[in-house]
Scaffold this motif. Structure first.
Motif, PDB file in Angstrom:
ATOM      1  N   GLN A  38       0.817  -1.158   0.050  1.00 31.98           N
ATOM      2  CA  GLN A  38      -0.053  -0.018  -0.143  1.00 31.98           C
ATOM      3  C   GLN A  38       0.851   1.113  -0.008  1.00 31.98           C
ATOM      4  OE1 GLN A  38      -2.407   0.730   3.539  1.00 31.98           O
ATOM      5  NE2 GLN A  38      -4.080   1.722   2.393  1.00 31.98           N
ATOM      6  N   PHE A  39       0.727   2.059  -1.058  1.00 31.95           N
ATOM      7  CA  PHE A  39       1.188   3.311  -0.796  1.00 31.95           C
ATOM      8  C   PHE A  39       0.396   4.403  -0.243  1.00 31.95           C
ATOM      9  CE2 PHE A  39       4.970   2.290  -3.311  1.00 31.95           C
ATOM     10  CZ  PHE A  39       4.641   1.205  -4.434  1.00 31.95           C
ATOM     11  N   PRO A  40       1.083   5.645   0.236  1.00 28.21           N
ATOM     12  CA  PRO A  40       0.228   6.450   1.047  1.00 28.21           C
ATOM     13  C   PRO A  40      -0.992   6.935   0.162  1.00 28.21           C
ATOM     14  CG  PRO A  40       2.528   6.973   1.172  1.00 28.21           C
ATOM     15  CD  PRO A  40       2.352   5.738   0.039  1.00 28.21           C
ATOM     16  N   PHE A  91       4.122   0.309   2.502  1.00 30.70           N
ATOM     17  CA  PHE A  91       3.592  -0.431   3.745  1.00 30.70           C
ATOM     18  C   PHE A  91       3.147  -1.732   3.186  1.00 30.70           C
ATOM     19  CE2 PHE A  91       1.935   0.060   7.749  1.00 30.70           C
ATOM     20  CZ  PHE A  91       0.577  -0.473   7.834  1.00 30.70           C
ATOM     21  N   ILE A  93       1.378  -5.449   4.070  1.00 32.12           N
ATOM     22  CA  ILE A  93       0.398  -5.663   5.048  1.00 32.12           C
ATOM     23  C   ILE A  93      -0.125  -7.235   4.639  1.00 32.12           C
ATOM     24  CG2 ILE A  93      -1.994  -5.289   5.995  1.00 32.12           C
ATOM     25  CD1 ILE A  93      -2.105  -2.822   4.959  1.00 32.12           C
TER      26      ILE A  93
END
Lengths: 118, 118
Positions: A38-40, A91, A93
């Motif tokens: 996941q990018f911001p 990120f 997850i």
């Protein structure tokens, strides 16, 4: 309730380093675990599906040799980012579902790992 | 392939008011599952609500309810009596019906950032 533990929560390392992220199901067995990136301010993109005792299934466009996945037991899957570069900063997850669960039951997510490559 | 569309990147709501977050999806399947997940600044993924496609009745969970329109392939989330703690990114997600439910993947929309004004 079902708990997924992801470790470490934050990693900062130099370019060229390999980084291993662990995903553990603490109170249930998971034959399948999922790894997302996941990018911001963006969505979760599925990278690969990790299968206990067999090879992971990678989504299109994800480099298998860059993102090594091992699912050696019913409670542990690892993602290794090999020779990480700044563009791998993101990120990550993981999630898992209880072995034998139905499709309508939700995935249980780890708290994520923030990877920063300098 | 299934797709999930959240066309509104951001929304804002006054505390105690009601807000509706939109989601549409595309699938050729007749049986599937839909979810709304919340991701607060901590980035932990929290299940808000889920809906089985075969159920005509809209799911509700306390202040959260959905408007599921199967023919229109629409799955909106209504948050009543908004609270400051509702501020987060919200993701709509689709999951197919799988023989082995533990393998069912999630396809996420792009997400919407909800802010709550005090």
């Amino acid at each position: 309730g079902a708990v997924v533990s992801q470790h470490p929560s934050r990693v900062i390392c130099k370019s060229g380093t390999s980084v291993k992220i662990e995903c553990r199901s603490l109170d249930f067995q998971a034959t399948t675990m999922f790894w997302y990136r996941q990018f911001p301010k963006q969505s979760l993109m599925l990278m690969a599906t990790s299968n206990e005792g067999s090879k992971a299934t990678y989504e299109q466009g994800v480099e298998k040799d860059k993102f090594l996945i091992n699912h050696a037991s019913l409670t542990l899957s690892t993602l290794t980012v090999t020779s990480a570069h700044p563009e791998d900063s993101s990120f990550y997850i993981c999630s898992a579902k209880d072995r034998g669960s139905f499709s309508n039951q939700p995935q249980h997510f780890g708290d994520g790992t923030r990877l920063s490559i300098l | 392939a299934q797709t999930v569309t959240q066309s509104q990147p951001e929304m804002s709501v006054q505390e105690a008011e009601t807000v509706t977050l939109s989601c549409t999806y595309d699938t050729s399947e007749s049986d599937y599952y839909l979810f709304w997940y919340k991701q607060p600044p901590s980035r932990q993924m929290i299940l808000v609500i889920r809906q089985e496609a075969y159920k005509q009745q809209n799911a509700t969970e306390n202040r959260f309810s959905v408007n599921f329109q199967k023919a229109a392939k629409s799955f909106s989330l209504k948050i009543s009596d908004s609270q400051l703690g509702d501020a987060a990114m919200y993701f709509c997600a689709y999951s197919p019906l799988e023989e082995d439910g533990a393998n069912s993947k999630l396809t996420f929309g792009k997400g919407i950032t909800l802010s709550v004004r005090p």
